[in-house]
Scaffold this motif. Structure first.
Motif, mmCIF file in Angstrom:
data_model
loop_
_atom_site.group_PDB
_atom_site.id
_atom_site.type_symbol
_atom_site.label_atom_id
_atom_site.label_comp_id
_atom_site.label_asym_id
_atom_site.label_seq_id
_atom_site.Cartn_x
_atom_site.Cartn_y
_atom_site.Cartn_z
ATOM 1 N N MET A 67 1.069 -1.319 0.407
ATOM 2 C CA MET A 67 -0.170 0.310 0.483
ATOM 3 C C MET A 67 0.264 1.174 -0.061
ATOM 4 N N ILE A 68 2.702 1.008 -0.107
ATOM 5 C CA ILE A 68 2.773 1.979 -0.076
ATOM 6 C C ILE A 68 3.162 2.946 -1.427
ATOM 7 N N THR A 69 2.051 2.247 -2.357
ATOM 8 C CA THR A 69 1.993 3.291 -3.638
ATOM 9 C C THR A 69 0.430 2.957 -4.087
ATOM 10 N N SER A 70 -0.352 3.194 -2.834
ATOM 11 C CA SER A 70 -1.289 3.997 -2.956
ATOM 12 C C SER A 70 -1.762 4.823 -2.879
ATOM 13 N N ARG A 71 -2.829 5.927 -2.835
ATOM 14 C CA ARG A 71 -2.883 7.159 -3.229
ATOM 15 C C ARG A 71 -2.845 7.729 -0.945
ATOM 16 N N ASN A 72 -2.448 6.887 -0.376
ATOM 17 C CA ASN A 72 -2.404 6.927 0.522
ATOM 18 C C ASN A 72 -0.380 7.203 1.345
ATOM 19 N N GLY A 73 -0.233 6.629 0.463
ATOM 20 C CA GLY A 73 1.120 5.835 0.628
ATOM 21 C C GLY A 73 2.187 6.844 0.082
ATOM 22 N N TRP A 74 3.511 6.595 0.039
ATOM 23 C CA TRP A 74 4.653 7.524 -0.741
ATOM 24 C C TRP A 74 4.531 8.129 -1.802
ATOM 25 N N VAL A 75 4.248 7.244 -3.468
ATOM 26 C CA VAL A 75 4.035 7.860 -4.830
ATOM 27 C C VAL A 75 2.876 6.873 -4.774
ATOM 28 N N GLU A 76 1.693 7.359 -5.792
ATOM 29 C CA GLU A 76 0.656 6.891 -6.168
ATOM 30 C C GLU A 76 1.092 6.299 -7.598
ATOM 31 N N THR A 77 1.449 4.796 -7.420
ATOM 32 C CA THR A 77 1.584 4.325 -9.201
ATOM 33 C C THR A 77 0.539 3.604 -9.826
ATOM 34 N N PRO A 78 0.465 3.516 -10.977
ATOM 35 C CA PRO A 78 -1.159 3.401 -11.676
ATOM 36 C C PRO A 78 -0.742 1.824 -11.504
ATOM 37 N N TYR A 79 -2.428 1.784 -11.599
ATOM 38 C CA TYR A 79 -2.467 0.226 -11.698
ATOM 39 C C TYR A 79 -2.577 -1.173 -12.881
ATOM 40 N N LEU A 80 -1.792 -2.119 -13.177
ATOM 41 C CA LEU A 80 -1.553 -2.877 -14.041
ATOM 42 C C LEU A 80 -2.531 -4.045 -14.869
ATOM 43 N N PRO A 81 -3.151 -3.882 -15.648
ATOM 44 C CA PRO A 81 -4.030 -4.836 -15.748
ATOM 45 C C PRO A 81 -3.971 -5.943 -16.162
ATOM 46 N N LEU A 82 -4.787 -7.375 -15.973
ATOM 47 C CA LEU A 82 -4.505 -8.625 -16.132
ATOM 48 C C LEU A 82 -5.073 -8.623 -17.416
ATOM 49 N N PRO A 83 -4.058 -9.777 -18.075
ATOM 50 C CA PRO A 83 -2.785 -10.789 -16.812
ATOM 51 C C PRO A 83 -1.243 -9.553 -16.864
ATOM 52 N N LEU A 84 -1.133 -10.353 -15.881
ATOM 53 C CA LEU A 84 0.553 -10.114 -15.493
ATOM 54 C C LEU A 84 1.024 -10.805 -15.182
#
Length: 292
Positions: A67-84
């Motif tokens: 969750m460090i990459t969530s909106r409340n985290g250090w830096v918000e990263t985009p989500y990758l679509p499936l499959p991955l």
């Protein structure tokens, strides 16, 4: 010699590993502030990092997930679509303030009910990297994840808010008024699982945690275990309808054991993954990303 520092940084948890050239663990920090507490510190996330692993910071590559990459985290990263798979996560690493952040995953982003995860994808990748089979993965927690993998790729998942609902019912509803602490009761938990696997609306069955206590058929120090079993029993009964192939549970030992017991009561063999899947997944993503 340190080759990589891996961090699993969640909402309320922080785990870090200092790893050698072969991915072996040289040192571990198992406690620290989660993102909510760390973000509120005067020096923010950077200060929290230095406070916990400052002695490790010598220019070694750092990779973190959760969750460090969530909106409340250090830096918000985009989500990758499936499959991955691990390669897709490695190609999508975000470098911020010298740290490589693993992004999360999104299921059905354009559908009526998109779903997301951050951190669990790394644990699943860790299991697959260890030679584990695909199939169904269950990751119990505040927001349990039910995920499916095939051919080394994460192909689908959904979230079930069992842990958070349990805490809310226990702490903020009339059900909790009768609850008293106790040593824990496996019998009460199994009774709850049986009730959870029954028919009828879940919201109606939940009230039995109060009525059984009022009728002196459930001791005050058994109510919490019964309620936990009821919610987990319903989750597993509903999720097992889509179970095919091996079932693997990834998570904290005591909670994983409860889910395994619920699967067993349904006649389904579910195996608990060994600890360290987040660390193993971070190593695999870092390796494919050229960090090691």
């Amino acid at each position: 010699m340190t080759a990589l520092i891996g961090i699993d940084w969640g909402t309320t948890s922080f785990r870090a590993w200092r790893m050698g050239a072969g991915g072996e663990v040289l040192d571990t920090v198992g406690d620290g502030p989660g993102i909510l507490a760390a973000g509120a510190l005067p020096g923010g996330f950077g200060q929290a990092l230095r406070d916990r692993i400052g002695d490790w910071l010598d220019g070694t590559p750092i990779i973190t997930s959760g969750m460090i990459t969530s909106r409340n985290g250090w830096v918000e990263t985009p989500y990758l679509p499936l499959p991955l798979d691990a390669g897709a996560l490695a190609r999508s690493l975000t470098l911020h303030e010298g740290i490589h952040f693993v992004t999360g995953a999104v299921s059905d982003p354009d559908g009526p009910a998109p779903d997301v995860m951050r951190g669990e994808e790394t644990e699943i990748i860790g299991h697959l990297a260890e030679g584990g089979e695909g199939g169904l993965f269950v990751l119990p927690g505040t927001h349990s994840k039910w995920a499916w993998a095939e051919g080394g790729r994460l192909t689908a998942f959904r979230t079930v808010m069992t842990g958070e609902v349990f805490a809310a019912l226990r702490d903020h509803t009339i059900l909790g008024r009768l609850i008293q602490p106790g040593p824990g009761s496996d019998d009460a938990f199994r009774r709850g699982v049986q009730a959870g696997q029954g028919d009828g609306a879940l919201l109606a069955r939940i009230f039995s945690a109060r009525t059984l206590a009022l009728m002196d058929r459930l001791a005050p120090d058994q109510i919490a275990d019964y309620l936990s079993g009821l919610l987990i029993g319903d989750e597993v009964a509903q999720g097992a309808r889509d179970a095919s192939g091996p079932v693997t549970i990834i998570g904290r030992g005591d909670l994983a054991a409860r889910y395994q017991a619920a699967f067993t009561m349904l006649g389904i063999d579910a195996q608990i993954a060994p600890p360290g899947m987040a660390r193993r997944g971070l190593w695999e993503i870092a390796r494919m990303g050229g960090l090691t």
